[in-house]
Write a protein that holds these residues in place. Structure first.
Motif, mmCIF file in Angstrom:
data_model
loop_
_atom_site.group_PDB
_atom_site.id
_atom_site.type_symbol
_atom_site.label_atom_id
_atom_site.label_comp_id
_atom_site.label_asym_id
_atom_site.label_seq_id
_atom_site.Cartn_x
_atom_site.Cartn_y
_atom_site.Cartn_z
ATOM 1 N N VAL A 95 2.654 8.252 3.666
ATOM 2 C CA VAL A 95 2.406 7.824 2.239
ATOM 3 C C VAL A 95 3.062 6.631 2.165
ATOM 4 O O VAL A 95 2.648 5.546 1.454
ATOM 5 C CB VAL A 95 2.860 8.923 1.161
ATOM 6 N N ILE A 96 4.176 6.271 2.790
ATOM 7 C CA ILE A 96 5.059 4.967 2.228
ATOM 8 C C ILE A 96 4.786 3.899 3.447
ATOM 9 O O ILE A 96 5.154 2.822 3.123
ATOM 10 C CB ILE A 96 6.439 5.064 2.296
ATOM 11 N N ILE A 97 4.161 4.279 4.547
ATOM 12 C CA ILE A 97 3.886 3.033 5.375
ATOM 13 C C ILE A 97 2.961 1.970 4.787
ATOM 14 O O ILE A 97 2.055 2.202 3.784
ATOM 15 C CB ILE A 97 3.112 3.569 6.702
ATOM 16 N N PRO A 98 3.397 0.739 5.073
ATOM 17 C CA PRO A 98 2.530 -0.090 4.269
ATOM 18 C C PRO A 98 1.074 -0.331 4.781
ATOM 19 O O PRO A 98 0.719 0.015 5.823
ATOM 20 C CB PRO A 98 3.309 -1.542 4.849
ATOM 21 N N GLU A 99 0.446 -0.729 3.811
ATOM 22 C CA GLU A 99 -1.052 -0.885 3.888
ATOM 23 C C GLU A 99 -1.468 -2.157 3.949
ATOM 24 O O GLU A 99 -1.323 -2.987 2.932
ATOM 25 C CB GLU A 99 -1.785 -0.177 2.888
ATOM 26 N N GLY A 100 -2.198 -2.696 5.285
ATOM 27 C CA GLY A 100 -2.529 -4.081 5.370
ATOM 28 C C GLY A 100 -3.877 -4.263 4.510
ATOM 29 O O GLY A 100 -4.389 -3.202 4.111
ATOM 30 N N ARG A 101 -4.148 -5.277 4.346
ATOM 31 C CA ARG A 101 -5.535 -5.706 4.028
ATOM 32 C C ARG A 101 -6.891 -5.044 4.552
ATOM 33 O O ARG A 101 -7.929 -4.826 3.837
ATOM 34 C CB ARG A 101 -5.858 -7.341 3.576
ATOM 35 N N LEU A 103 -6.889 5.754 5.829
ATOM 36 C CA LEU A 103 -5.478 5.841 5.615
ATOM 37 C C LEU A 103 -5.346 6.417 4.129
ATOM 38 O O LEU A 103 -4.458 7.336 4.056
ATOM 39 C CB LEU A 103 -4.560 4.575 5.845
ATOM 40 N N ARG A 104 -5.746 5.975 3.035
ATOM 41 C CA ARG A 104 -5.692 6.360 1.935
ATOM 42 C C ARG A 104 -6.163 7.739 1.588
ATOM 43 O O ARG A 104 -5.577 8.504 1.159
ATOM 44 C CB ARG A 104 -6.455 5.435 1.016
#
Length: 165
Positions: A156-162, A3-4
């Motif tokens: 870019v702004i969607i939350p990123e989980g652990r 995702l990054r």
């Protein structure tokens, strides 16, 4: 991590696109200036429309509007390049550091959305009735770029989980 890297690459792709736009507008100034000239002149809108009072015939005002668009595009370009570079630097860092690094990209992408929505779809399309012109109607391209830019901003702004991949 996938995702990054997606975020970094998509923002860099938008930055590259704006680099080409700014390059083309600066090296072939007259071509797109003609577009702005005719949209603001409203000379290819429907005959006898009652919105012709909005037309701007002043060459210096047309030039100022076009130059403003180029400056706006250049700012978007710089912010997106800066954002992609900062995100790349924080690629393996903590979530908070990566999201903080994305701020320039978010600003650039937001300015991109505003460019297409305000300058092209609203001012050009509705104020200067660009939609009435067969020859100088840039609404389809503006909508396409609004959509592309908006999708990249969402990525870019969607939350990123652990455990994001």
């Amino acid at each position: 991590m996938t995702l990054r890297i997606s975020r970094v690459l998509l923002v860099a792709a938008v930055a590259f696109y704006y680099t080409l736009i700014v390059l083309n507008n600066c090296t072939d100034y007259g071509t797109n200036h003609q577009f702005v000239h005719h949209v603001m002149l409203m000379d290819t809108t429907f005959p006898g429309n009652h919105g012709m009072w909005r037309a701007i015939q002043s060459p210096w005002m047309q030039k100022a509007f076009y130059d403003g668009i180029i400056i706006w595009e250049a700012i978007i370009m710089v912010l997106c390049w800066a954002g992609s570079a900062r995100m790349l630097r924080e690629f393996r860092g903590p979530i908070d550091a990566f999201h903080k690094a994305a701020r320039a990209a978010v600003a650039g992408l937001t300015l991109g959305l505003l460019l297409w929505l305000v300058a092209f779809l609203s001012v050009g399309g509705e104020w200067f009735l660009m939609w009435q012109s067969n020859a100088w109607n840039g609404q389809e391209a503006a909508l396409r770029m609004f959509t592309v830019t908006g999708v990249v901003l969402l990525v870019v702004i969607i939350p990123e989980g652990r455990n994001s991949t």
